[in-house]
Structures are given as structure tokens and as C-alpha cells.
Design a protein around this motif. Sequence first.
Motif, PDB file in Angstrom:
ATOM      1  N   LYS A  94      46.168  60.215  34.504  1.00  0.00           N
ATOM      2  CA  LYS A  94      44.772  60.512  34.869  1.00  0.00           C
ATOM      3  C   LYS A  94      44.038  59.219  35.206  1.00  0.00           C
ATOM      4  O   LYS A  94      44.386  58.145  34.693  1.00  0.00           O
ATOM      5  CB  LYS A  94      44.057  61.314  33.778  1.00  0.00           C
ATOM      6  N   GLU A  98      38.491  58.952  33.755  1.00  0.00           N
ATOM      7  CA  GLU A  98      38.745  60.128  32.922  1.00  0.00           C
ATOM      8  C   GLU A  98      39.467  59.753  31.630  1.00  0.00           C
ATOM      9  O   GLU A  98      39.256  60.374  30.590  1.00  0.00           O
ATOM     10  CB  GLU A  98      39.588  61.144  33.690  1.00  0.00           C
ATOM     11  N   ASP A 102      38.668  60.650  27.768  1.00  0.00           N
ATOM     12  CA  ASP A 102      39.644  61.152  26.780  1.00  0.00           C
ATOM     13  C   ASP A 102      39.475  60.371  25.463  1.00  0.00           C
ATOM     14  O   ASP A 102      39.369  60.941  24.367  1.00  0.00           O
ATOM     15  CB  ASP A 102      41.042  60.912  27.388  1.00  0.00           C
ATOM     16  N   ASN A 151      48.310  66.362  28.057  1.00  0.00           N
ATOM     17  CA  ASN A 151      47.241  66.190  29.054  1.00  0.00           C
ATOM     18  C   ASN A 151      45.984  65.504  28.499  1.00  0.00           C
ATOM     19  O   ASN A 151      45.216  64.931  29.263  1.00  0.00           O
ATOM     20  CB  ASN A 151      46.908  67.521  29.736  1.00  0.00           C
ATOM     21  N   PHE A 152      45.793  65.574  27.178  1.00  0.00           N
ATOM     22  CA  PHE A 152      44.738  64.775  26.530  1.00  0.00           C
ATOM     23  C   PHE A 152      45.399  63.997  25.399  1.00  0.00           C
ATOM     24  O   PHE A 152      45.308  64.375  24.244  1.00  0.00           O
ATOM     25  CB  PHE A 152      43.598  65.665  26.012  1.00  0.00           C
ATOM     26  N   THR A 277      41.700  65.385  36.514  1.00  0.00           N
ATOM     27  CA  THR A 277      42.974  65.340  35.767  1.00  0.00           C
ATOM     28  C   THR A 277      44.085  66.044  36.571  1.00  0.00           C
ATOM     29  O   THR A 277      45.003  66.643  36.010  1.00  0.00           O
ATOM     30  CB  THR A 277      42.824  65.947  34.350  1.00  0.00           C
ATOM     31  N   ARG A 281      44.306  70.463  33.267  1.00  0.00           N
ATOM     32  CA  ARG A 281      43.462  70.689  32.088  1.00  0.00           C
ATOM     33  C   ARG A 281      43.568  72.164  31.763  1.00  0.00           C
ATOM     34  O   ARG A 281      43.588  72.987  32.679  1.00  0.00           O
ATOM     35  CB  ARG A 281      41.996  70.409  32.411  1.00  0.00           C
ATOM     36  N   CYS A 282      43.541  72.467  30.467  1.00  0.00           N
ATOM     37  CA  CYS A 282      43.527  73.890  30.112  1.00  0.00           C
ATOM     38  C   CYS A 282      42.243  74.518  30.648  1.00  0.00           C
ATOM     39  O   CYS A 282      42.173  75.715  30.856  1.00  0.00           O
ATOM     40  CB  CYS A 282      43.632  74.064  28.609  1.00  0.00           C
ATOM     41  N   THR A 283      41.228  73.687  30.903  1.00  0.00           N
ATOM     42  CA  THR A 283      39.939  74.193  31.385  1.00  0.00           C
ATOM     43  C   THR A 283      39.790  74.070  32.907  1.00  0.00           C
ATOM     44  O   THR A 283      38.698  74.312  33.438  1.00  0.00           O
ATOM     45  CB  THR A 283      38.791  73.395  30.722  1.00  0.00           C
ATOM     46  N   ILE A 442      34.557  72.194  33.082  1.00  0.00           N
ATOM     47  CA  ILE A 442      34.936  71.048  32.247  1.00  0.00           C
ATOM     48  C   ILE A 442      33.689  70.479  31.584  1.00  0.00           C
ATOM     49  O   ILE A 442      32.662  70.373  32.237  1.00  0.00           O
ATOM     50  CB  ILE A 442      35.564  69.963  33.149  1.00  0.00           C
TER      51      ILE A 442
END
Length: 492
Positions: A94, A98, A102, A151-152, A277, A281-283, A442
Motif C-alpha cells: 500500500k 495509507e 495503518d 491487508n492491515f 489499498t 480492504r474488507c471495506t 472507508i
Amino acid sequence: MPQRFQNFIDGRWQDPKSEKWFDRENPATGETLGTFPDSGRNDVGDAVAAAVKAQAEWQRTPAPHRGEILFRAAEMMVARKEELSREVTTEMGKVLKEARGDVQEAIDMTYYMAGEGRRQFGHVVPSELPDKFAMAVRQPHGVVAAITPWNFPLAIPSWKLMPALVAGNTVVFKPSPYSPLSAYNIVRILEEVGLAPGVVNLVFGEDDTGAALVEDPRVGMVSFTGSMEVGREIAAYCGRHGKRVHLEMGGKNAIIVLDDADVELALEGAVWSAFGTTGQRCTAASRLIVQRGLMAEFSDRLMARASTLRLGNGLDDSVEMGPVVNQPQLQKVESYVGIGVEEGATIACGGSRLKDGELAKGYFFPPTVFADVKPKMRIAQEEIFGPVTDLIACASLEEAVAVNNDVPYGLVTSIYTRDVTKAFKAMEGITTGIVYVNAGTIGAEVHLPFGGTKGTGNGHREAGIAALDSYSEWKTVYVDYSGRLQKAQIDR
Ligand code: NAD
């Protein structure tokens, strides 16, 4: 030579008994970042044993003192923010801006949970009987298994470790093999601020390492973030064995754009939410449900922006979108693009990986927009987890909400409208766990509950006070000082 990392068990950095290792590469350059243990059952067993041994003493440590240790960890993250952020970028791609977000999220969560050391409120209520005191207090589960995705790399581990610790649990942490460096960093910080041996243990490894951890009978609670498929497997195992389990899984999130929306604002939100990202992202907003009157203008302007986003190594400040995390993820994105075409959707921009020039060394896939998408197509129902979004036309608010809700997941929805009545109607009708009005999908903040309905979760929430509910159980205590036998419900 890339650095060789070790597991952290019982306060000691050590090689894995499995004698197996894996390498992690930088997804933007292909360069090896480090070699990490691929831990086996013996290593997991040692880590759980250390956590069991340390738990009683940690639980006896007053919660405000536990919070103070977390506070010091937050301070150290602040001091090292830039270095931590650069390592997030190098291990999962990323862009640096960003990555700083995180790390900031991990800092916010750590400060927030530090404060919860002095705020673990319970209930004190009047008893129905005289000379009797009634209260409910929190107690920890014991040993918590924290299993995280890539991812995070810093934020998600902090969402799990910090509330688990402040609630008095000890932890065995198994990070994703695609983001081991940040896992090392967060555990190193907890060690440096004086956490006692065994309170947090880190075992690196692949999926089997996670399974071994879930299956260890001494683990009282499993906290998992990752895909729906793996989460459901874990839940089935935990269900059979009566183990507590907290799941945060995928999303198929939508932005609804009504005819009366501020188009510029909605476009900015859509580009950020779909391609931030790299869509991983899950979002992420992987569906854009646009009212017909605005569709032509919205899609033209969206494509103009998406196709000019600058791709590259996230460490370069001018880059707007980094690579996909790894080869399997790249193949997954490519295969969904194929599925979309077969289903009859039109590729409006993007659509195939970058194969030429410098970027060919990394896993780069351009921002991709599908037009003419129907709500029941697989690309509109399944999580792709890459820089791909769908344009779906709708006639009305009611239709948009119905389309939004009709997917297997339930994490986030956002709606752009200037009409307050429509905004409230949407808020009421949308079934996801998180709703935004006039903002993208997000932007979660650590002091509010985070999580979703249906395939996204199992009813628990991360963050906010809700996190403490996941990492503790209620213990109800009655103290009768009447000196005689009193019978609830009977003595009236
Ligand atoms: P994944 O499910 O493949 O892996 C997640 C973690 O589980 C990894 O550490 C992995 O090694 C481990 N694991 C895999 N199989 C296991 C098993 N059988 N038993 C125990 N552990 C096992 O997911 P991923 O590819 O790392 O992450 C992407 C997914 O995570 C996406 O679906 C995304 O939506 C989801 N996600 C959800 C949230 C949320 O809060 N809802 C946040 C971020 C990511």
C-alpha cells in the motif's frame, strides 16, 4: 542476505522446532524482505504453554497497570511511525500515505485500549432482596489466539492484541505469512515496553500454523480476521469444541449514488473507496449503485479518473496505487475479470495486468471498472479483493437499498444524497454493520464498533467498547449480607 526472523515465545526470540522457514518478498519489486519461521505444532504448543503459564499473573495485574504498558507501546509507535509505515509499504504494497494511516490506526487503538484499563465498567444494580448486593464484572477468557490477514499489517493486530491484553488475556499471535514484518514490529514494541514473558507470543507460519493454534485445547478464544471460507471452517471447529470465536470476514460493499447527490464528492469517495489499498480492504467499494439519471455522467467521470491513477512502488510519494499483494491474489483478480466478461459485463477501463516496463517485476493490476453489471452476476456477489469495481444502475432509492442488501456479506454501505429524508430512509433499510452518509466506504474510527452482518461476521464487533465484549465474559456476583437464607423469586 535478507534478515532471518524468529518466533517470540515465553519472552525469548527463538528458531522454530519445525526447522522450516519461508521468505517474504516486496510485492512491488520482487525483492526478498526476510526469512521467517514456518512454525509447526510443537512451536504452537510451546507458545500456548507460555501463554497459559503467564495468564494468572497477568490477570492479577491491575487493569490500569495493564493499560499503562499499552500506553507506553502507543508512545513508542508514535516515535517510530515513519519506520513502521515504510515497512508496511515494503511488505504488502500500500502507498506510504495509507501505510501511515495503518500505523496511526494501531496507535489510536493502543491509546484507546490503554484508557480502557481504567474504564472497564460493569453493572451494579439493586437486588430484588434486602441486604443483598448485585453486580456484574468482566473476566478474561484466558489464552486468546489472534489470527490476522495481511491487508492491515499493524492496525488489525492492534485491534486484537490491545483489547485482549487490557482485558487480562494472554495472547498467541499468528500473523499472515504476507505481512510478517509488521507483526514482528508490534511484538518487539510490546517486549521493549516491558510486557512480561509469555503475555504475548508470536508464531509465524502459514495456514497450518493457524489451524494448529485453533485446535489447541488450551486456547479459550479464537479471534480471526480473514476470508469467509477460512472463518467458517474455524467457526465449525470452535462450535464442535465449545470454543469462543470472533470472526471478521469479507465484504461486498456498495456506494449508492442518488440523482440528487453532489457528484464531485461521490466521485472522490468512489475512487478512494474502490482503489485505495488497491481495492484490498474488507471495506472496499466493489459495487457502485448509481441512479439512472446520473449514470452516464458518473461513469464517464469515474473512468477518466480511474484510468489516470498513477501506479508504482508505494514508497514513491507521487504514486497513487500500489501492487496487489501476491501472485495468487493477482490470479484471482484476473480470473474474476474473465468471469465478468463471460457474464456479459463490459470492461470500461483497466482489465489486464501490467506486463511491460519497471512495473512488470511487481504484481500490478490497473484500476478496473465494469459497466452494465447486473446485481446477481458473480462479480457483483463475490468478494474479489482487488482494484475492480462494478457499475450497477438502479431506478430508485428503494431498489438501490434492495440491491445493496442482496449479497452474502454485510460490512459497509455508503450513500450519497442531499435529501435528508432519503438519507434516513437508507440508514433504516440498509442491513450492513456500518453505514456512511455522504462519505466513502472507508474511514472507520477505533472508538466505534467495527464489523458486519451475514457472511462478514458472527455477531461480534471489533473496536470500541464492543471489543471488550469479545475479549471478556461477564461474571455476575451476588453478595448476601442478610445472614439468612433468602430466596429470589420466592420471598416476595
Ligand atoms: P485468509 O482467510 O486466507 O487468511 C487469514 C489468516 O488465517 C492468515 O493468517 C492465514 O494464514 C490464516 N489461516 C488460513 N487458513 C487457516 C485455517 N484453516 N486455520 C487457521 N488459520 C488459517 O485471508 P487473507 O487473504 O489473509 O485476507 C483477506 C481476507 O480478509 C478478505 O476476505 C478480507 O475481506 C478479509 N478481511 C476482513 C476484515 C474485517 O474486519 N472484516 C479486515 C481485513 C480483511
